[in-house]
Design a protein around this motif. Structure first.
Motif, PDB file in Angstrom:
ATOM      1  N   GLY A 331      23.565   1.107  40.612  1.00 29.75           N
ATOM      2  CA  GLY A 331      24.484   0.220  39.910  1.00 29.75           C
ATOM      3  C   GLY A 331      25.105   0.943  38.728  1.00 29.75           C
ATOM      4  N   VAL A 332      26.320   0.565  38.368  1.00 33.70           N
ATOM      5  CA  VAL A 332      27.004   1.154  37.232  1.00 33.70           C
ATOM      6  C   VAL A 332      27.960   0.113  36.664  1.00 33.70           C
ATOM      7  CG1 VAL A 332      28.847   2.126  38.673  1.00 33.70           C
ATOM      8  CG2 VAL A 332      28.366   3.126  36.443  1.00 33.70           C
ATOM      9  N   GLY A 333      28.123   0.096  35.331  1.00 35.70           N
ATOM     10  CA  GLY A 333      29.030  -0.868  34.730  1.00 35.70           C
ATOM     11  C   GLY A 333      28.904  -0.863  33.211  1.00 35.70           C
ATOM     12  N   PHE A 334      29.436  -1.893  32.605  1.00 32.39           N
ATOM     13  CA  PHE A 334      29.403  -2.057  31.164  1.00 32.39           C
ATOM     14  C   PHE A 334      28.735  -3.385  30.830  1.00 32.39           C
ATOM     15  CE2 PHE A 334      33.011   0.692  32.061  1.00 32.39           C
ATOM     16  CZ  PHE A 334      32.850   1.705  31.129  1.00 32.39           C
ATOM     17  N   GLN A 335      27.952  -3.377  29.729  1.00 33.88           N
ATOM     18  CA  GLN A 335      27.247  -4.576  29.325  1.00 33.88           C
ATOM     19  C   GLN A 335      27.182  -4.620  27.799  1.00 33.88           C
ATOM     20  OE1 GLN A 335      23.312  -4.921  30.958  1.00 33.88           O
ATOM     21  NE2 GLN A 335      23.186  -7.123  30.530  1.00 33.88           N
ATOM     22  N   ALA A 336      27.522  -5.775  27.222  1.00 31.71           N
ATOM     23  CA  ALA A 336      27.511  -5.932  25.758  1.00 31.71           C
ATOM     24  C   ALA A 336      27.435  -7.407  25.404  1.00 31.71           C
ATOM     25  CB  ALA A 336      28.764  -5.308  25.141  1.00 31.71           C
ATOM     26  N   PHE A 337      27.091  -7.672  24.125  1.00 31.83           N
ATOM     27  CA  PHE A 337      26.977  -9.064  23.690  1.00 31.83           C
ATOM     28  C   PHE A 337      28.295  -9.593  23.121  1.00 31.83           C
ATOM     29  CE2 PHE A 337      25.980  -6.516  19.987  1.00 31.83           C
ATOM     30  CZ  PHE A 337      26.684  -7.136  18.969  1.00 31.83           C
ATOM     31  N   ASN A 338      29.276  -8.675  22.970  1.00 26.45           N
ATOM     32  CA  ASN A 338      30.553  -9.069  22.394  1.00 26.45           C
ATOM     33  C   ASN A 338      31.668  -8.425  23.221  1.00 26.45           C
ATOM     34  OD1 ASN A 338      32.927  -9.233  20.694  1.00 26.45           O
ATOM     35  ND2 ASN A 338      31.536  -9.760  19.015  1.00 26.45           N
ATOM     36  N   PRO A 339      32.719  -9.186  23.562  1.00 25.34           N
ATOM     37  CA  PRO A 339      33.787  -8.632  24.393  1.00 25.34           C
ATOM     38  C   PRO A 339      34.413  -7.370  23.823  1.00 25.34           C
ATOM     39  CG  PRO A 339      34.013 -11.016  24.224  1.00 25.34           C
ATOM     40  CD  PRO A 339      32.929 -10.624  23.271  1.00 25.34           C
ATOM     41  N   LYS A 340      34.482  -7.235  22.495  1.00 25.40           N
ATOM     42  CA  LYS A 340      35.146  -6.071  21.920  1.00 25.40           C
ATOM     43  C   LYS A 340      34.324  -4.795  22.092  1.00 25.40           C
ATOM     44  CE  LYS A 340      33.507  -6.692  17.148  1.00 25.40           C
ATOM     45  NZ  LYS A 340      33.953  -6.909  15.744  1.00 25.40           N
ATOM     46  N   PHE A 341      33.019  -4.951  22.412  1.00 30.00           N
ATOM     47  CA  PHE A 341      32.177  -3.779  22.664  1.00 30.00           C
ATOM     48  C   PHE A 341      31.985  -3.492  24.162  1.00 30.00           C
ATOM     49  CE2 PHE A 341      30.190  -5.395  18.577  1.00 30.00           C
ATOM     50  CZ  PHE A 341      30.886  -4.511  17.769  1.00 30.00           C
ATOM     51  N   LEU A 342      32.605  -4.349  25.027  1.00 28.34           N
ATOM     52  CA  LEU A 342      32.296  -4.257  26.465  1.00 28.34           C
ATOM     53  C   LEU A 342      32.784  -2.942  27.072  1.00 28.34           C
ATOM     54  CD1 LEU A 342      31.050  -5.684  28.873  1.00 28.34           C
ATOM     55  CD2 LEU A 342      33.273  -6.743  29.330  1.00 28.34           C
ATOM     56  N   ILE A 343      34.071  -2.641  26.921  1.00 24.96           N
ATOM     57  CA  ILE A 343      34.610  -1.387  27.470  1.00 24.96           C
ATOM     58  C   ILE A 343      34.437  -0.302  26.416  1.00 24.96           C
ATOM     59  CG2 ILE A 343      36.579  -0.282  28.557  1.00 24.96           C
ATOM     60  CD1 ILE A 343      35.464  -2.695  30.046  1.00 24.96           C
ATOM     61  N   ASN A 344      33.237   0.261  26.420  1.00 28.37           N
ATOM     62  CA  ASN A 344      32.863   1.222  25.397  1.00 28.37           C
ATOM     63  C   ASN A 344      31.871   2.194  26.021  1.00 28.37           C
ATOM     64  OD1 ASN A 344      31.335   2.395  23.109  1.00 28.37           O
ATOM     65  ND2 ASN A 344      32.621   1.033  21.879  1.00 28.37           N
ATOM     66  N   PRO A 345      32.015   3.478  25.757  1.00 32.58           N
ATOM     67  CA  PRO A 345      31.067   4.437  26.341  1.00 32.58           C
ATOM     68  C   PRO A 345      29.627   4.116  26.036  1.00 32.58           C
ATOM     69  CG  PRO A 345      32.953   5.601  25.408  1.00 32.58           C
ATOM     70  CD  PRO A 345      33.086   4.161  24.985  1.00 32.58           C
ATOM     71  N   GLU A 346      29.373   3.549  24.849  1.00 32.48           N
ATOM     72  CA  GLU A 346      27.988   3.239  24.495  1.00 32.48           C
ATOM     73  C   GLU A 346      27.474   1.993  25.220  1.00 32.48           C
ATOM     74  OE1 GLU A 346      27.537   3.026  20.317  1.00 32.48           O
ATOM     75  OE2 GLU A 346      28.179   5.099  19.960  1.00 32.48           O
ATOM     76  N   SER A 347      28.385   1.204  25.840  1.00 37.94           N
ATOM     77  CA  SER A 347      27.968   0.019  26.598  1.00 37.94           C
ATOM     78  C   SER A 347      27.763   0.321  28.081  1.00 37.94           C
ATOM     79  CB  SER A 347      29.031  -1.081  26.446  1.00 37.94           C
ATOM     80  OG  SER A 347      29.163  -1.481  25.098  1.00 37.94           O
ATOM     81  N   LEU A 348      27.943   1.591  28.451  1.00 37.96           N
ATOM     82  CA  LEU A 348      27.792   1.980  29.848  1.00 37.96           C
ATOM     83  C   LEU A 348      26.313   1.908  30.273  1.00 37.96           C
ATOM     84  CD1 LEU A 348      29.089   3.252  32.434  1.00 37.96           C
ATOM     85  CD2 LEU A 348      28.490   5.487  31.450  1.00 37.96           C
ATOM     86  N   PHE A 349      26.104   1.355  31.486  1.00 37.78           N
ATOM     87  CA  PHE A 349      24.741   1.391  32.062  1.00 37.78           C
ATOM     88  C   PHE A 349      24.848   1.854  33.512  1.00 37.78           C
ATOM     89  CE2 PHE A 349      26.150  -2.733  33.595  1.00 37.78           C
ATOM     90  CZ  PHE A 349      25.596  -2.796  34.874  1.00 37.78           C
ATOM     91  N   TYR A 350      23.767   2.445  33.991  1.00 39.18           N
ATOM     92  CA  TYR A 350      23.703   2.837  35.385  1.00 39.18           C
ATOM     93  C   TYR A 350      22.237   2.911  35.794  1.00 39.18           C
ATOM     94  CZ  TYR A 350      22.795   7.489  33.440  1.00 39.18           C
ATOM     95  OH  TYR A 350      22.279   8.533  32.731  1.00 39.18           O
ATOM     96  N   ASN A 351      22.026   2.808  37.089  1.00 38.77           N
ATOM     97  CA  ASN A 351      20.664   2.935  37.619  1.00 38.77           C
ATOM     98  C   ASN A 351      20.731   3.485  39.032  1.00 38.77           C
ATOM     99  OD1 ASN A 351      20.697   0.584  39.614  1.00 38.77           O
ATOM    100  ND2 ASN A 351      21.220  -0.466  37.699  1.00 38.77           N
ATOM    101  N   LEU A 352      19.685   4.126  39.425  1.00 44.46           N
ATOM    102  CA  LEU A 352      19.555   4.683  40.777  1.00 44.46           C
ATOM    103  C   LEU A 352      18.091   4.610  41.178  1.00 44.46           C
ATOM    104  CD1 LEU A 352      20.799   6.194  43.208  1.00 44.46           C
ATOM    105  CD2 LEU A 352      20.281   8.331  41.996  1.00 44.46           C
ATOM    106  N   ALA A 353      17.840   4.035  42.357  1.00 46.96           N
ATOM    107  CA  ALA A 353      16.456   3.878  42.812  1.00 46.96           C
ATOM    108  C   ALA A 353      16.377   4.103  44.316  1.00 46.96           C
ATOM    109  CB  ALA A 353      15.946   2.477  42.462  1.00 46.96           C
ATOM    110  N   GLY A 354      15.246   4.557  44.750  1.00 46.44           N
ATOM    111  CA  GLY A 354      14.997   4.743  46.183  1.00 46.44           C
ATOM    112  C   GLY A 354      13.609   4.260  46.526  1.00 46.44           C
ATOM    113  N   ASP A 355      13.435   3.765  47.746  1.00 48.86           N
ATOM    114  CA  ASP A 355      12.106   3.302  48.158  1.00 48.86           C
ATOM    115  C   ASP A 355      11.878   3.681  49.617  1.00 48.86           C
ATOM    116  OD1 ASP A 355      12.825   0.829  49.951  1.00 48.86           O
ATOM    117  OD2 ASP A 355      14.010   0.567  48.122  1.00 48.86           O
ATOM    118  N   LEU A 356      10.658   4.034  49.905  1.00 43.02           N
ATOM    119  CA  LEU A 356      10.231   4.383  51.256  1.00 43.02           C
ATOM    120  C   LEU A 356       9.124   3.427  51.651  1.00 43.02           C
ATOM    121  CD1 LEU A 356      10.581   6.453  53.586  1.00 43.02           C
ATOM    122  CD2 LEU A 356       8.716   7.768  52.539  1.00 43.02           C
ATOM    123  N   MET A 357       9.385   2.584  52.662  1.00 46.41           N
ATOM    124  CA  MET A 357       8.443   1.543  53.050  1.00 46.41           C
ATOM    125  C   MET A 357       8.061   1.738  54.517  1.00 46.41           C
ATOM    126  SD  MET A 357       8.187  -0.210  50.262  1.00 46.41           S
ATOM    127  CE  MET A 357       7.391  -1.709  50.816  1.00 46.41           C
TER     128      MET A 357
END
Length: 479
Positions: A331-357
């Motif tokens: 997953g990748v995107g932006f997350q913030a508590f205030n709209p003015k901080f939403l599109i901001n490099p510091e509001s960037l989040f990402y994750n990567l996971a793998g599973d073997l079942m």
């Protein structure tokens, strides 16, 4: 780095169970038998079969061709089957999408207010967004981003499922071709039956006129005291019996017309036809081709073959369930508590996971699915072999039927001609008092029965022609 024996034991046990979990049970196997004899019979032609024959040429009656065209365009069963084909086509799209990554894009918002005298409330009271700036209350959470998930098709489980769906789609197409062949044959058979009934009714009417004339003569002779009332009653009873035959024929004509109208998806109406040429329809010897051609010409055999291919792939899909599956999510995107901080490099989040079942314990459901898939495959093999055998026997029966009824028609036709002459001879002898009236009655009855049998034999001869069209696979390729 040094591993403790206990840790090595644990990891060894996990590896052993994982390998054990990948083991698949033993199943019964069988290879389909595609053998067919090299020829039908020595007396049968081995030229090209009906696959290269246009049904418009095979059934040359213009009224019959018009009925078939109407049925192919409007028949409800055929249109229902066309939707089944569309469903099968969509199943391919579904299976294809399963082994491609799933990507979602979205946005969301949430507001959260926790109690002051709680663990989270006390924690938030100590937090600051910036030095000297308290944590906002209530807390708003805004996010905008994309997520993706993908099952890596290591064992080709998903690809085999897609190929299985493709084979079932092709089987449904062959099912449509098989239905087209049967629909054409069913309409042709009903049409020829209708012509036969028209001819039977005409024979009844002709014999009614002959018997009426004979009855008038008998009455005249009775008035002249040459015959008794018994002779009059016998002639009149035979006339009434002949007249009574027409009512059942008329009912059968109505029902046959309605059956044709139903197949053409129209409300009851008069079926256009030319009954006068029924007895003159030529039924020539049919070129059967080689038995091996049935494997490609008969839609039901091809349908069974595609179904068999699909069940083989289903077994592979079920077998893959015993092996580990690898899933990747990100997953990748932006997350913030205030709209003015939403599109901001510091509001960037990402994750990567793998599973073997891998399945370890309680694999009964996987085993059951595997055994069922194998049983269905064996069923498909037997059905495929049965379809080939049935097709071969069907051709033999119908060709033999056509040959025997053609000879029977020739024999019965000679009998009818002799009885026609006998009627005239019997009437002349009766009028000259050289024959008893019972001889006239018997000759008339025999002639009527022979004419009816001749029409019925002709009907069976044409029925064999229709059934050979169906047995050889029909010319459904050439519409």
């Amino acid at each position: 780095m040094k591993f403790k024996p206990k840790i090595l034991f644990i990891w060894g046990g996990i590896l052993m169970f994982a390998l054990w979990g990948c083991k698949t049970p033993q199943i019964a196997t069988k290879t389909e038998n595609k053998f067919v004899p090299e020829s039908y019979l020595d007396s049968l032609s081995a030229q090209g079969g009906l696959s290269s024959t246009n049904w418009r040429e095979y059934f040359s009656d213009r009224h019959l061709i018009a009925l078939i065209d109407t049925a192919l365009a409007n028949n409800q069963e055929l249109n229902i089957l066309m939707q089944e084909i569309e469903i099968s086509r969509n199943e391919i799209r579904t299976r294809k999408g399963e082994y491609l990554p799933f990507v979602h894009i979205g946005a969301g918002t949430a507001t959260d207010k926790v109690g002051h005298y709680t663990r989270f409330g006390a924690l938030e009271e100590q937090l600051e967004i910036k030095p000297g700036k308290a944590f906002p209350e209530p807390f708003s959470d805004l996010w905008l981003g994309a997520s993706a998930s993908w099952e890596v098709d290591i064992w080709k489980r998903l690809r085999n499922a897609k190929k299985s769906a493709l084979n079932r789609y092709l089987a449904s197409v062959e099912g449509r071709n098989f239905m087209v062949t049967n629909l054409i044959a069913e309409i042709a058979d009903a049409y020829y039956e209708l012509l036969a009934l028209d001819n039977l009714l005409e024979i009844i009417n002709q014999n009614r006129d002959i018997q009426s004339s004979a009855l008038r003569v008998v009455r005249q002779q009775k008035d002249a005291a040459r015959l008794t009332q018994l002779a009059v009653n016998r002639f009149e009873a035979q006339l009434l019996n002949t007249q009574n035959l027409q009512y059942e024929l008329k009912q059968r004509i109505v029902e046959t017309e309605n059956r044709i109208n139903f197949l053409t998806a129209r409300f009851p109406s008069k079926v256009a036809r030319n009954a006068a040429d029924f007895m003159n329809i030529q039924v020539e010897a049919i070129e059967t081709g080689l038995p091996a051609e049935l494997l490609t010409n008969r839609p039901d055999i091809k349908q069974a073959e595609f179904e068999l291919a699909a069940t083989k792939l289903d077994v592979e899909v079920a077998r893959a369930n015993f092996y580990p599956s690898l899933g990747i999510s990100s997953g990748v995107g932006f997350q913030a508590f205030n709209p003015k901080f939403l599109i901001n490099p510091e509001s960037l989040f990402y994750n990567l996971a793998g599973d073997l079942m891998a399945p370890l314990l309680n694999r009964n459901a996987i085993k059951a699915a595997y055994y069922s898939a194998n049983a269905q495959q064996l069923q498909a093999i037997y059905h495929y072999e049965q379809t080939i055998l049935n097709a071969y026997v069907d051709v033999l029966n119908q060709v033999s039927k056509l040959a025997n009824f053609s000879k029977s028609y020739e024999t019965k036709n000679r009998e009818v001609e002799l009885l026609k002459q006998s009627i005239g001879i019997a009437n002349n002898l009766f009028n000259s008092a050289r024959a008893d009236y019972a001889e006239v009655l018997l000759t008339q009855r025999e002639a009527l029965e022979a004419k009816i049998e001749l029409v019925e034999i002709k009907s069976k001869q044409l029925n064999a022609k229709v059934n050979i069209y169906r047995a050889l696979g029909g010319g459904w390729q050439l519409n």
